[in-house]
Design a protein around this motif. Structure first.
Motif, PDB file in Angstrom:
ATOM      1  N   CYS A 110       0.830  -1.199   0.116  1.00  0.00           N
ATOM      2  CA  CYS A 110       0.001   0.050   0.155  1.00  0.00           C
ATOM      3  C   CYS A 110       1.128   1.090   0.011  1.00  0.00           C
ATOM      4  CB  CYS A 110      -0.781  -0.185   1.241  1.00  0.00           C
ATOM      5  SG  CYS A 110      -0.130   0.422   2.854  1.00  0.00           S
ATOM      6  N   SER A 111       0.184   2.375  -0.182  1.00  0.00           N
ATOM      7  CA  SER A 111       0.917   3.620  -0.097  1.00  0.00           C
ATOM      8  C   SER A 111       0.710   4.485   1.167  1.00  0.00           C
ATOM      9  CB  SER A 111       0.763   4.499  -1.231  1.00  0.00           C
ATOM     10  OG  SER A 111      -0.566   4.692  -1.638  1.00  0.00           O
ATOM     11  N   THR A 112       0.043   3.770   2.248  1.00  0.00           N
ATOM     12  CA  THR A 112      -0.427   4.618   3.264  1.00  0.00           C
ATOM     13  C   THR A 112       0.565   5.147   4.323  1.00  0.00           C
ATOM     14  OG1 THR A 112      -1.224   2.692   4.600  1.00  0.00           O
ATOM     15  CG2 THR A 112      -2.710   3.519   3.163  1.00  0.00           C
ATOM     16  N   CYS A 113       1.805   4.754   4.427  1.00  0.00           N
ATOM     17  CA  CYS A 113       2.871   5.255   5.113  1.00  0.00           C
ATOM     18  C   CYS A 113       3.851   6.247   4.200  1.00  0.00           C
ATOM     19  CB  CYS A 113       3.708   4.094   5.489  1.00  0.00           C
ATOM     20  SG  CYS A 113       4.603   3.084   4.644  1.00  0.00           S
ATOM     21  N   HIS A 114       3.436   6.661   3.082  1.00  0.00           N
ATOM     22  CA  HIS A 114       3.799   7.565   2.081  1.00  0.00           C
ATOM     23  C   HIS A 114       4.316   8.737   3.063  1.00  0.00           C
ATOM     24  CE1 HIS A 114       3.402  11.208  -0.532  1.00  0.00           C
ATOM     25  NE2 HIS A 114       4.712  10.962  -0.702  1.00  0.00           N
ATOM     26  N   VAL A 115       5.893   9.158   3.115  1.00  0.00           N
ATOM     27  CA  VAL A 115       6.194  10.251   3.818  1.00  0.00           C
ATOM     28  C   VAL A 115       7.168  11.299   2.603  1.00  0.00           C
ATOM     29  CG1 VAL A 115       6.289   9.268   5.990  1.00  0.00           C
ATOM     30  CG2 VAL A 115       8.423   9.086   4.564  1.00  0.00           C
ATOM     31  N   ILE A 116       7.537  12.444   2.996  1.00  0.00           N
ATOM     32  CA  ILE A 116       8.193  13.303   2.152  1.00  0.00           C
ATOM     33  C   ILE A 116       9.441  13.584   3.195  1.00  0.00           C
ATOM     34  CG2 ILE A 116       8.259  15.349   0.876  1.00  0.00           C
ATOM     35  CD1 ILE A 116       5.102  15.147   0.952  1.00  0.00           C
ATOM     36  N   LEU A 117      10.631  13.416   2.429  1.00  0.00           N
ATOM     37  CA  LEU A 117      11.875  13.674   3.174  1.00  0.00           C
ATOM     38  C   LEU A 117      12.646  14.736   2.525  1.00  0.00           C
ATOM     39  CD1 LEU A 117      13.200   9.970   2.945  1.00  0.00           C
ATOM     40  CD2 LEU A 117      11.994  10.990   4.845  1.00  0.00           C
TER      41      LEU A 117
END
Length: 181
Positions: A110-117
């Protein structure tokens, strides 16, 4: 041919004598295979596979861990926490009650733990694998420095890093209930 019939007859007669029990036991259904006969009034596990889940990390002694700052989608700091080397961003967020879902529990489904670094942090990491890239393609608000939090493991070199949460994620709300861990 008679040898084959004889073996078939023995198997069928043994099946008639064997107790008929279900292989499904609610208490063990997700953690092990069970023998089809009862021993001591309960099902006995043949083998048990430990469950791998996120959020079970050990907090480091204050002042000794790697500092990670989480920011909301507006760029406001939510919380600065400490983690151990090797911990992943998803587990760290769950340990410190930061709202990062992780619906697939880190299985890259899934992509529900997508973060931006931040760029400097992003370029210090190994390149994402094909599975991670495929899931990132589904992420809401994808940026050039987006990663899945379950795949980003902190190291001493990343001490002081900042992790920004996106404005929204897909599957964050299911049936009106807020996702949790």
């Amino acid at each position: 041919m008679s040898l084959l019939r004889s073996a078939a007859a023995r198997i069928s007669s043994m099946a008639l004598l064997a107790p008929r029990t279900s292989l499904y036991t609610p208490s063990l259904a997700h953690s092990s295979l069970v023998q089809p006969w009862r021993t001591g009034g309960s099902y006995r596990p043949i083998s048990v596979t430990p469950l791998v889940s996120h959020g079970g990390i050990t907090r480091p002694t204050p002042g000794t861990g790697i500092k990670v700052t989480f920011r909301d989608s507006q760029g406001n700091d939510l919380k600065t926490v400490e983690a151990n080397e090797g911990d992943d961003i998803l587990s760290i967020a769950h340990e410190y009650d930061i709202d990062l879902e992780g619906a697939c529990e880190g299985s890259i489904a899934c992509s529900t733990c997508h973060v931006i670094l931040e760029e400097d942090v992003f370029y210090q990491l190994e390149e994402p694998c094909d599975d991670e890239n495929d899931m990132l393609d589904l992420a809401f608000g994808l940026t050039e420095t987006s990663r899945l939090g379950c795949q980003v493991h902190v190291t001493r070199d990343l001490d002081g890093m900042t992790v920004q949460l996106p404005a929204a994620t897909r599957n964050m709300y299911v049936d009106g209930a807020k996702g949790g861990h």
